[in-house]
Design a protein around this motif. Structure first.
Motif, PDB file in Angstrom:
ATOM      1  N   CYS A 234     -10.027   8.462  -2.380  1.00 32.67           N
ATOM      2  CA  CYS A 234      -8.721   8.138  -1.802  1.00 32.67           C
ATOM      3  C   CYS A 234      -7.625   8.450  -2.824  1.00 32.67           C
ATOM      4  CB  CYS A 234      -8.673   6.667  -1.405  1.00 32.67           C
ATOM      5  SG  CYS A 234      -7.056   6.124  -0.821  1.00 32.67           S
TER       6      CYS A 234
ATOM      7  N   THR B 210     -10.174   2.612   0.052  1.00 35.87           N
ATOM      8  CA  THR B 210     -10.579   2.626   1.457  1.00 35.87           C
ATOM      9  C   THR B 210     -11.672   3.656   1.696  1.00 35.87           C
ATOM     10  OG1 THR B 210      -8.770   4.136   1.980  1.00 35.87           O
ATOM     11  CG2 THR B 210      -8.388   1.768   2.335  1.00 35.87           C
TER      12      THR B 210
ATOM     13  N   GLU C  47       0.395   4.271   1.076  1.00 39.26           N
ATOM     14  CA  GLU C  47       0.328   5.085   2.294  1.00 39.26           C
ATOM     15  C   GLU C  47       0.743   4.316   3.542  1.00 39.26           C
ATOM     16  OE1 GLU C  47      -3.065   8.387   1.368  1.00 39.26           O
ATOM     17  OE2 GLU C  47      -3.751   6.475   2.141  1.00 39.26           O
TER      18      GLU C  47
ATOM     19  N   SER D  26      -1.802  11.299   9.807  1.00 36.72           N
ATOM     20  CA  SER D  26      -1.038  11.421   8.567  1.00 36.72           C
ATOM     21  C   SER D  26      -1.887  11.145   7.328  1.00 36.72           C
ATOM     22  CB  SER D  26       0.176  10.496   8.606  1.00 36.72           C
ATOM     23  OG  SER D  26      -0.244   9.162   8.822  1.00 36.72           O
ATOM     24  N   THR D  27      -2.966  10.387   7.478  1.00 36.00           N
ATOM     25  CA  THR D  27      -3.924  10.166   6.397  1.00 36.00           C
ATOM     26  C   THR D  27      -5.322  10.287   6.990  1.00 36.00           C
ATOM     27  OG1 THR D  27      -4.103   7.778   6.713  1.00 36.00           O
ATOM     28  CG2 THR D  27      -2.358   8.531   5.217  1.00 36.00           C
ATOM     29  N   ALA D  28      -6.310  10.467   6.133  1.00 37.43           N
ATOM     30  CA  ALA D  28      -7.690  10.606   6.608  1.00 37.43           C
ATOM     31  C   ALA D  28      -8.195   9.324   7.263  1.00 37.43           C
ATOM     32  CB  ALA D  28      -8.602  11.005   5.454  1.00 37.43           C
ATOM     33  N   CYS D  29      -7.554   8.203   6.988  1.00 36.16           N
ATOM     34  CA  CYS D  29      -7.974   6.911   7.534  1.00 36.16           C
ATOM     35  C   CYS D  29      -7.529   6.710   8.980  1.00 36.16           C
ATOM     36  CB  CYS D  29      -7.405   5.766   6.694  1.00 36.16           C
ATOM     37  SG  CYS D  29      -7.924   5.786   4.991  1.00 36.16           S
ATOM     38  N   LYS D  30      -6.656   7.590   9.471  1.00 40.53           N
ATOM     39  CA  LYS D  30      -6.100   7.390  10.805  1.00 40.53           C
ATOM     40  C   LYS D  30      -6.385   8.592  11.709  1.00 40.53           C
ATOM     41  CE  LYS D  30      -2.120   6.522   8.932  1.00 40.53           C
ATOM     42  NZ  LYS D  30      -0.714   6.283   8.693  1.00 40.53           N
TER      43      LYS D  30
ATOM     44  N   PHE E 237      -7.844  13.332  12.802  1.00 42.09           N
ATOM     45  CA  PHE E 237      -7.110  13.037  11.574  1.00 42.09           C
ATOM     46  C   PHE E 237      -5.624  13.035  11.859  1.00 42.09           C
ATOM     47  CE2 PHE E 237     -11.135  14.852  10.291  1.00 42.09           C
ATOM     48  CZ  PHE E 237     -11.590  13.861   9.430  1.00 42.09           C
TER      49      PHE E 237
ATOM     50  N   ALA F 224      -4.618   7.519  -2.923  1.00 44.34           N
ATOM     51  CA  ALA F 224      -3.675   6.421  -3.129  1.00 44.34           C
ATOM     52  C   ALA F 224      -4.125   5.460  -4.227  1.00 44.34           C
ATOM     53  CB  ALA F 224      -3.466   5.661  -1.827  1.00 44.34           C
TER      54      ALA F 224
ATOM     55  N   ASP G 173      -0.673   6.436  15.889  1.00 48.15           N
ATOM     56  CA  ASP G 173      -1.777   6.478  14.943  1.00 48.15           C
ATOM     57  C   ASP G 173      -2.742   5.347  15.279  1.00 48.15           C
ATOM     58  OD1 ASP G 173      -0.980   8.641  13.388  1.00 48.15           O
ATOM     59  OD2 ASP G 173       0.121   7.405  11.956  1.00 48.15           O
TER      60      ASP G 173
ATOM     61  N   ASP H 168       0.859  -1.175   0.000  1.00 43.63           N
ATOM     62  CA  ASP H 168       0.000   0.000   0.000  1.00 43.63           C
ATOM     63  C   ASP H 168       0.900   1.231   0.000  1.00 43.63           C
ATOM     64  OD1 ASP H 168      -2.683   1.356   0.507  1.00 43.63           O
ATOM     65  OD2 ASP H 168      -1.475   2.089   2.172  1.00 43.63           O
TER      66      ASP H 168
END
Length: 188
Positions: free
Chosen positions: A57, A53, A23, A166-170, A164, A59, A183, A21
């Motif tokens: 996204c 995700t 990211e 380093s990425t919006a997912c974390k 939020f 990525a 994270d 991945d």
């Protein structure tokens, strides 16, 4: 969810699934659970189904290019990567191996929901509450199982620093026991 019907499709699925991945390079696309299927047309044309995700996204483009490169090196003349939004990706799609790798690299993995249907969202205090103090979501569905554990020391006494990271997912959290920030891969 991941499908392959021929030995060549299974082989290409394994190759595409081994792509890291962009990211979270500690995880492969298979471990992240975003790779859905590989279909072979003829002898040298492949179509790959990939679910981001979250919609938009950034990525997904890098993932697609990396998959194309790997499959072309394996003899596929034409590779098309198609974004598939249904069924939507969920953090429940992350494999057990992926969860282990996240923990080993200092990222708290998402808590498993394993419940079908809409994801209930609750807003509350930024600190992790003990399991006995949490209430189930609508119709008794679990919001998430268990507290957010610190990946460094294992303590459940953590607080939210930022929704939020380093990425919006974390999300960015801090352990109140060892004082280390970390994270947390948010549940979706």
């Amino acid at each position: 969810m991941v499908t392959a019907t021929t030995p060549l499709e299974a082989e290409l699925l394994q190759l595409a699934g081994s792509v890291p991945d962009p990211e979270l390079p500690v995880l492969t696309l298979r471990e992240l659970g975003v790779l859905r299927a590989v279909h072979v047309h003829g002898t040298d044309t492949a179509e790959v189904e990939l679910t981001p995700t979250y919609t938009g996204c950034p990525a997904i483009e890098a993932m697609s290019l990396d998959i194309e490169r790997v499959l072309r090196r394996h003899g596929m003349r034409q590779v098309t990567v198609r974004t598939v939004l249904t069924p939507a990706w969920s953090t429940d799609d992350i494999t057990d191996e992926g969860r282990r790798k996240l923990r080993e690299h200092g990222i708290a993995p998402p808590r498993a929901r394993r419940a079908a249907g809409p994801v209930p969202v609750t807003l509350g205090p930024p600190r992790t509450l003990p399991a006995a103090a949490r209430k189930p979501g609508p119709a008794g569905t679990p919001v998430a199982t268990g507290p957010v554990r610190c990946p460094h020391c294992g303590s459940c006494d953590t607080e939210l620093l930022s929704r939020f990271s380093s990425t919006a997912c974390k999300a960015l959290r801090r352990c109140l026991s060892c004082r280390e920030p970390f994270d947390h891969f948010k549940e979706l």
